[in-house]
Design a protein around this motif. Structure first.
Motif, short mmCIF file in Angstrom:
data_model
loop_
_atom_site.label_atom_id
_atom_site.label_comp_id
_atom_site.label_asym_id
_atom_site.label_seq_id
_atom_site.Cartn_x
_atom_site.Cartn_y
_atom_site.Cartn_z
N GLY A 1 70.64 49.62 50.89
CA GLY A 1 70.84 49.85 49.57
C GLY A 1 70.61 48.51 48.46
N GLY A 2 71.27 48.10 47.79
CA GLY A 2 71.09 46.90 46.80
C GLY A 2 71.58 45.80 47.55
N THR A 3 71.90 45.59 48.29
CA THR A 3 72.19 44.24 48.94
C THR A 3 71.23 43.85 50.27
N ALA A 4 71.24 42.68 50.49
CA ALA A 4 70.48 42.03 51.72
C ALA A 4 71.28 41.52 52.74
N ARG A 5 70.68 41.56 53.78
CA ARG A 5 71.73 40.62 54.81
C ARG A 5 70.68 40.10 55.85
N PRO A 6 71.00 39.16 56.49
CA PRO A 6 69.84 38.46 57.42
C PRO A 6 69.79 39.45 58.53
N GLY A 7 68.37 39.44 59.19
CA GLY A 7 68.19 40.13 60.50
C GLY A 7 68.73 39.49 61.50
N TRP A 8 68.69 39.96 62.87
CA TRP A 8 69.19 39.28 63.80
C TRP A 8 68.16 38.04 64.30
N ARG A 9 67.23 38.08 63.83
CA ARG A 9 66.11 37.07 64.30
C ARG A 9 66.46 35.79 63.59
N LEU A 10 66.93 35.83 62.19
CA LEU A 10 67.21 34.73 61.23
C LEU A 10 68.42 34.21 62.14
N ARG A 11 69.27 35.10 62.39
CA ARG A 11 70.44 34.45 63.14
C ARG A 11 69.97 33.47 64.37
N ALA A 12 69.00 33.98 65.07
CA ALA A 12 68.69 33.32 66.46
C ALA A 12 67.59 32.18 66.10
N TRP A 13 66.97 32.12 64.94
CA TRP A 13 65.85 31.29 64.52
C TRP A 13 65.81 29.78 65.05
N ASN A 14 66.83 29.25 65.15
CA ASN A 14 66.74 27.92 65.70
C ASN A 14 67.11 27.59 67.18
N ARG A 15 67.46 28.69 67.90
CA ARG A 15 67.90 28.35 69.16
C ARG A 15 67.09 29.47 70.22
#
Length: 472
Positions: free
Chosen positions: A121-135
């Motif tokens: 909708g009008g909001t954005a949230r991080p994808g699961w790849r961003l959550r796992a980006w550093n590991r």
């Protein structure tokens, strides 16, 4: 010369199969074969992931900013229901990040195509790849490959070109990239142009319908002319666009009249040529894992082996907390875990019913919960999909396709078309666009890249572009 195989030019699907059968396909494995080794000189996977992180660093920065600034109740990401940033939000991001507005918009689009940010909708949230980006190197590389597949969306063609010719070039580029990968070094652009011309001519030939009955020889009065060959003058600027677009996403370098795949580009093309299976994860130790870790460990097991793992994991925990943990994993960004979580809840059975009914108001979980409850109430699993509305069935089709695109093989994604409830591809694409699943663009791009039918791939790619731009 035309194809000898009669072709129906209409885009059609085979007879639909129940959606409930689609997630099971990801748990079916072909007989094991030795894992192919990458070409000599290919960097280590960790080094490739480092290259991908570097290339996507700006996109990840904007995605993290969106996570902090555009969450529920904190700001609006888009306007008019489109995925592009609203003017106010783009200006806000530019001020806070110290970047030009145009740069923010470009990085935002890259983040969306790479699965680092999702718009609801009008909001954005991080994808699961961003959550796992550093590991998680695999998550990073999958994000980069998603961008690689979407290179024509990340950098649209210049104005003034015939859309049909653009689609032909996009369809022909995999063969050009394969030639670059096999060459393992610089290739003159003139040679690539010759190859592109040949491939586009083949595509045009393949699209020609063969009339039933006797066919007149060329030159005979009344005979249909052979398809015109592609011309250098028409394709040269489009090849230049394609090479520079691929260079912009980090797949190749071009200069001095030559093009060369980067290590990342060479690896990605090799992966697609070999159709590497994701290595099966060992089930050892799953009983001690969190719900998410256990589900990931079971992701490539056969259904019976996975159910045995679910039973062992559930036996070591109180039912109430185990069900709550499984539903928590299902609420995450990874669609594969969503489907597997409800498979584990089927093992739980009746004790899970109140909690499953409690998530019916959550749009992300509702289709899965409805199928679970239908089966729990005695419906045949083959018929359980009938409890879903058309939009719910379409949303579940996209969610399952996202899981296949992230964790499966290209042929699985192509076969997933069979599980759609729509009778034709155009109807499927129209309804997929209407349900507004946050992974729609990535799913359509992956399907277009995987499907062997150039006409169908072109239609799917056009739909992905329209969703990406908010057009119609």
């Amino acid at each position: 010369m035309t194809s000898r195989i009669p072709r129906d030019s209409r885009l059609r699907l085979v007879r639909p199969r129940p959606l409930a059968a689609a997630p099971q396909a990801m748990n079916q494995r072909r007989p094991r074969r030795p894992a192919p080794r990458p070409p000599e000189g290919t960097p280590a996977r960790s080094e490739l992931a480092g290259m991908a992180r570097s290339g996507l660093a700006d996109a990840a920065r904007v995605a993290r900013w969106a996570d902090s600034a555009l969450g529920p109740g904190r700001g609006s990401a888009t306007a008019d229901g489109k995925a592009t940033l609203s003017d106010a939000t783009a200006a806000h991001a530019a001020r806070e990040l110290g970047l030009p507005v145009a740069k923010v918009r470009a990085d935002w689009d890259t983040a969306r195509l790479a699965g680092l940010v999702e718009v609801h909708g009008g909001t954005a949230r991080p994808g699961w790849r961003l959550r796992a980006w550093n590991r998680d190197d695999s998550a990073v590389l999958r994000g980069w490959v998603a961008l690689f597949d979407a290179w024509s969306l990340a950098h649209p063609e210049p104005a003034g070109h015939e859309p049909g010719a653009v689609a032909e070039v996009v369809s022909a580029m995999p063969q050009v990239l394969s030639f670059l990968q096999l060459s393992a070094g610089p290739v003159p652009v003139a040679q690539l142009l010759d190859l592109l011309e040949q491939r586009v001519t083949e595509l045009r030939t393949e699209r020609c319908e063969v009339p039933y009955g006797p066919r007149l020889e060329p030159g005979t009065p009344g005979a249909e002319p052979d398809p015109a060959p592609a011309t250098d003058t028409a394709l040269a600027p489009l090849l230049d666009w394609a090479l520079h677009a691929l260079a912009a996403v980090g797949a190749l370098t071009c200069g001095d009249g030559q093009a060369t795949l980067t290590p990342l580009g060479s690896w990605a093309v090799w992966v697609k040529l070999e159709q590497i299976c994701v290595a099966a994860q060992s089930p050892a130790g799953n009983i001690e894992q969190s719900a998410e870790g256990m589900l990931r460990g079971c992701g490539r097991l056969r259904p019976n082996a996975a159910r045995a793992e679910y039973r062992a994991w559930l036996a070591a925990r109180p039912v109430g907390s185990a069900v709550a943990e499984l539903l928590g994993a299902a609420r995450g960004e990874d669609a594969l875990l969503r489907g597997l979580a409800f498979e584990a809840l089927r093992v739980v059975g009746a004790p899970a019913e109140p909690d499953v009914r409690g998530v019916l108001d959550e749009p992300t979980l509702r289709p899965y919960a409805l199928l679970w409850l239908a089966e729990h109430d005695g419906a045949d699993p083959e018929d359980a999909h009938e409890v879903l509305t058309r939009p719910e069935a379409t949303w579940l089709w996209v969610d399952t396709a996202a899981a296949v695109a992230d964790h499966g093989e290209a042929p699985l994604l192509v076969r997933h078309l069979e599980s759609a409830v729509q009778a034709t591809v155009p109807a499927l694409l129209d309804e997929v666009r209407a349900v507004g699943h946050p992974r729609t663009v990535q799913v359509l791009v992956a399907l277009a890249a995987a499907h062997p039918d150039p006409a169908l791939a072109k239609a799917v790619r056009r739909a992905a572009f329209q969703v990406h731009t908010g057009g119609s």
